[in-house]
Design a protein around this motif. Structure first.
Motif, PDB file in Angstrom:
ATOM      1  N   ALA A  30      55.206  30.492 -45.036  1.00 37.54           N
ATOM      2  CA  ALA A  30      55.982  30.267 -46.260  1.00 37.54           C
ATOM      3  C   ALA A  30      55.565  28.962 -46.922  1.00 37.54           C
ATOM      4  O   ALA A  30      55.363  28.911 -48.145  1.00 37.54           O
ATOM      5  CB  ALA A  30      57.476  30.257 -45.936  1.00 37.54           C
ATOM      6  N   GLU A  31      55.406  27.929 -46.126  1.00 35.85           N
ATOM      7  CA  GLU A  31      54.984  26.638 -46.671  1.00 35.85           C
ATOM      8  C   GLU A  31      53.593  26.751 -47.297  1.00 35.85           C
ATOM      9  O   GLU A  31      53.349  26.254 -48.395  1.00 35.85           O
ATOM     10  CB  GLU A  31      54.997  25.571 -45.580  1.00 35.85           C
ATOM     11  CG  GLU A  31      54.708  24.176 -46.102  1.00 35.85           C
ATOM     12  CD  GLU A  31      54.852  23.114 -45.025  1.00 35.85           C
ATOM     13  OE1 GLU A  31      54.114  22.123 -45.109  1.00 35.85           O
ATOM     14  OE2 GLU A  31      55.686  23.284 -44.120  1.00 35.85           O
ATOM     15  N   LYS A  32      52.703  27.442 -46.606  1.00 33.94           N
ATOM     16  CA  LYS A  32      51.318  27.607 -47.079  1.00 33.94           C
ATOM     17  C   LYS A  32      51.254  28.437 -48.365  1.00 33.94           C
ATOM     18  O   LYS A  32      50.425  28.173 -49.233  1.00 33.94           O
ATOM     19  CB  LYS A  32      50.511  28.280 -45.973  1.00 33.94           C
ATOM     20  CG  LYS A  32      49.066  28.522 -46.273  1.00 33.94           C
ATOM     21  CD  LYS A  32      48.381  29.091 -45.037  1.00 33.94           C
ATOM     22  CE  LYS A  32      47.371  30.136 -45.437  1.00 33.94           C
ATOM     23  NZ  LYS A  32      46.781  30.809 -44.280  1.00 33.94           N
ATOM     24  N   THR A  33      52.117  29.429 -48.487  1.00 33.32           N
ATOM     25  CA  THR A  33      52.054  30.346 -49.632  1.00 33.32           C
ATOM     26  C   THR A  33      53.037  29.999 -50.741  1.00 33.32           C
ATOM     27  O   THR A  33      53.098  30.704 -51.751  1.00 33.32           O
ATOM     28  CB  THR A  33      52.297  31.796 -49.184  1.00 33.32           C
ATOM     29  OG1 THR A  33      53.602  31.899 -48.602  1.00 33.32           O
ATOM     30  CG2 THR A  33      51.238  32.254 -48.198  1.00 33.32           C
ATOM     31  N   GLY A  34      53.808  28.953 -50.563  1.00 34.84           N
ATOM     32  CA  GLY A  34      54.708  28.507 -51.622  1.00 34.84           C
ATOM     33  C   GLY A  34      56.059  29.205 -51.678  1.00 34.84           C
ATOM     34  O   GLY A  34      56.755  29.120 -52.681  1.00 34.84           O
ATOM     35  N   ASP A  88      64.868  34.276 -60.993  1.00 36.13           N
ATOM     36  CA  ASP A  88      64.373  35.651 -60.916  1.00 36.13           C
ATOM     37  C   ASP A  88      63.656  35.909 -59.593  1.00 36.13           C
ATOM     38  O   ASP A  88      63.802  36.979 -59.003  1.00 36.13           O
ATOM     39  CB  ASP A  88      63.451  35.965 -62.093  1.00 36.13           C
ATOM     40  CG  ASP A  88      64.204  36.080 -63.408  1.00 36.13           C
ATOM     41  OD1 ASP A  88      65.452  36.218 -63.393  1.00 36.13           O
ATOM     42  OD2 ASP A  88      63.546  36.038 -64.464  1.00 36.13           O
ATOM     43  N   ALA A  89      62.898  34.938 -59.116  1.00 36.18           N
ATOM     44  CA  ALA A  89      62.190  35.100 -57.833  1.00 36.18           C
ATOM     45  C   ALA A  89      63.184  35.201 -56.683  1.00 36.18           C
ATOM     46  O   ALA A  89      63.014  36.025 -55.776  1.00 36.18           O
ATOM     47  CB  ALA A  89      61.221  33.945 -57.610  1.00 36.18           C
ATOM     48  N   TYR A 122      55.826  37.108 -55.846  1.00 42.14           N
ATOM     49  CA  TYR A 122      55.220  36.592 -54.617  1.00 42.14           C
ATOM     50  C   TYR A 122      53.873  37.261 -54.414  1.00 42.14           C
ATOM     51  O   TYR A 122      53.783  38.484 -54.378  1.00 42.14           O
ATOM     52  CB  TYR A 122      56.138  36.879 -53.410  1.00 42.14           C
ATOM     53  CG  TYR A 122      57.511  36.268 -53.571  1.00 42.14           C
ATOM     54  CD1 TYR A 122      57.719  34.920 -53.304  1.00 42.14           C
ATOM     55  CD2 TYR A 122      58.587  37.035 -54.016  1.00 42.14           C
ATOM     56  CE1 TYR A 122      58.973  34.352 -53.479  1.00 42.14           C
ATOM     57  CE2 TYR A 122      59.843  36.473 -54.189  1.00 42.14           C
ATOM     58  CZ  TYR A 122      60.026  35.134 -53.924  1.00 42.14           C
ATOM     59  OH  TYR A 122      61.265  34.570 -54.091  1.00 42.14           O
ATOM     60  N   GLU A 123      52.826  36.448 -54.245  1.00 53.22           N
ATOM     61  CA  GLU A 123      51.506  37.015 -53.965  1.00 53.22           C
ATOM     62  C   GLU A 123      51.529  37.662 -52.590  1.00 53.22           C
ATOM     63  O   GLU A 123      52.498  37.537 -51.857  1.00 53.22           O
ATOM     64  CB  GLU A 123      50.412  35.947 -54.129  1.00 53.22           C
ATOM     65  CG  GLU A 123      50.537  34.756 -53.218  1.00 53.22           C
ATOM     66  CD  GLU A 123      49.827  34.937 -51.877  1.00 53.22           C
ATOM     67  OE1 GLU A 123      50.325  34.399 -50.887  1.00 53.22           O
ATOM     68  OE2 GLU A 123      48.801  35.620 -51.824  1.00 53.22           O
ATOM     69  N   ALA A 128      54.286  39.284 -47.753  1.00 47.40           N
ATOM     70  CA  ALA A 128      54.228  39.689 -46.338  1.00 47.40           C
ATOM     71  C   ALA A 128      55.113  38.772 -45.490  1.00 47.40           C
ATOM     72  O   ALA A 128      55.808  39.226 -44.577  1.00 47.40           O
ATOM     73  CB  ALA A 128      52.790  39.668 -45.838  1.00 47.40           C
ATOM     74  N   THR A 129      55.097  37.495 -45.799  1.00 51.70           N
ATOM     75  CA  THR A 129      55.942  36.534 -45.092  1.00 51.70           C
ATOM     76  C   THR A 129      57.413  36.851 -45.315  1.00 51.70           C
ATOM     77  O   THR A 129      58.210  36.875 -44.371  1.00 51.70           O
ATOM     78  CB  THR A 129      55.626  35.102 -45.574  1.00 51.70           C
ATOM     79  OG1 THR A 129      54.253  34.822 -45.293  1.00 51.70           O
ATOM     80  CG2 THR A 129      56.514  34.073 -44.902  1.00 51.70           C
ATOM     81  N   LEU A 130      57.768  37.120 -46.553  1.00 51.68           N
ATOM     82  CA  LEU A 130      59.154  37.439 -46.887  1.00 51.68           C
ATOM     83  C   LEU A 130      59.608  38.723 -46.191  1.00 51.68           C
ATOM     84  O   LEU A 130      60.674  38.756 -45.560  1.00 51.68           O
ATOM     85  CB  LEU A 130      59.287  37.556 -48.408  1.00 51.68           C
ATOM     86  CG  LEU A 130      60.673  37.695 -48.989  1.00 51.68           C
ATOM     87  CD1 LEU A 130      61.580  36.541 -48.582  1.00 51.68           C
ATOM     88  CD2 LEU A 130      60.572  37.774 -50.507  1.00 51.68           C
ATOM     89  N   ILE A 131      58.794  39.766 -46.261  1.00 53.98           N
ATOM     90  CA  ILE A 131      59.144  41.041 -45.616  1.00 53.98           C
ATOM     91  C   ILE A 131      59.271  40.858 -44.104  1.00 53.98           C
ATOM     92  O   ILE A 131      60.228  41.338 -43.485  1.00 53.98           O
ATOM     93  CB  ILE A 131      58.104  42.123 -45.953  1.00 53.98           C
ATOM     94  CG1 ILE A 131      58.178  42.491 -47.439  1.00 53.98           C
ATOM     95  CG2 ILE A 131      58.297  43.358 -45.077  1.00 53.98           C
ATOM     96  CD1 ILE A 131      56.994  43.314 -47.937  1.00 53.98           C
ATOM     97  N   SER A 132      58.330  40.171 -43.499  1.00 55.16           N
ATOM     98  CA  SER A 132      58.369  39.938 -42.046  1.00 55.16           C
ATOM     99  C   SER A 132      59.586  39.117 -41.655  1.00 55.16           C
ATOM    100  O   SER A 132      60.226  39.377 -40.630  1.00 55.16           O
ATOM    101  CB  SER A 132      57.090  39.241 -41.582  1.00 55.16           C
ATOM    102  OG  SER A 132      55.967  40.045 -41.844  1.00 55.16           O
TER     103      SER A 132
END
Length: 156
Positions: A30-34, A88-89, A122-123, A128-132
């Motif tokens: 999450a930190e890496k992907t923002g 919105d995000a 989310y890219e 993937a991080t969020l879903i996991s």
């Protein structure tokens, strides 16, 4: 109410180690992907509210506060659609959390509309991080609710 047994992951030490490692990996990703940690905590909190997991509601609320979340937004998380408090995000993450948590409530459990709105914010690795993370929160919820784990943190 009383717990039925100790948490299954405490009885199976390899499980708690694996889940703790997964949690760390997700927050690093999450930190890496923002993906803000506050967003993860909101998504986890919403899943835990839906599943009736008092341990995780307490945990994610406290962690969100420690990460800079406001009490006002935490109190509004269960009614996020009816409040102006979320971006919105964040709304996309909360909708995704609800859909992933309520898989059996609809024929198209995670609709294209919900998935695509999350993908818009989310890219791929962040999504993937969020879903996991949501799936992991649901796993903890199922363990805690099944065994009736109790909050053991004293109220402030």
């Amino acid at each position: 109410m009383q717990s039925r047994m100790s948490s299954p992951v405490m009885i199976v030490p390899e499980a708690v180690q694996a889940l703790q490692s997964l949690g760390k990996a997700l927050f690093m990703s999450a930190e890496k992907t923002g993906v803000p940690s506050r967003t993860l905590f909101l998504a986890y909190l919403r899943a835990s509210q839906i599943n009736g997991d008092s341990v995780c509601v307490e945990l994610h609320s406290r962690n969100a506060l420690a990460a800079g979340e406001t009490t006002e937004r935490l109190l509004a998380a269960a009614a996020w659609r009816e409040t102006p408090h979320f971006t919105d995000a964040e709304r996309a993450a909360l909708a995704l959390s609800e859909a992933v948590t309520r898989l059996s409530d609809r024929a198209d459990a995670v609709s294209d509309e919900i998935y695509n709105e999350a993908a818009r914010h989310y890219e791929e690795q962040a999504l993937a991080t969020l879903i996991s993370g949501i799936a992991t929160a649901n796993l903890w919820n199922r363990l805690n609710v099944t065994t009736r784990q109790m909050v053991n943190v004293p109220a402030d």
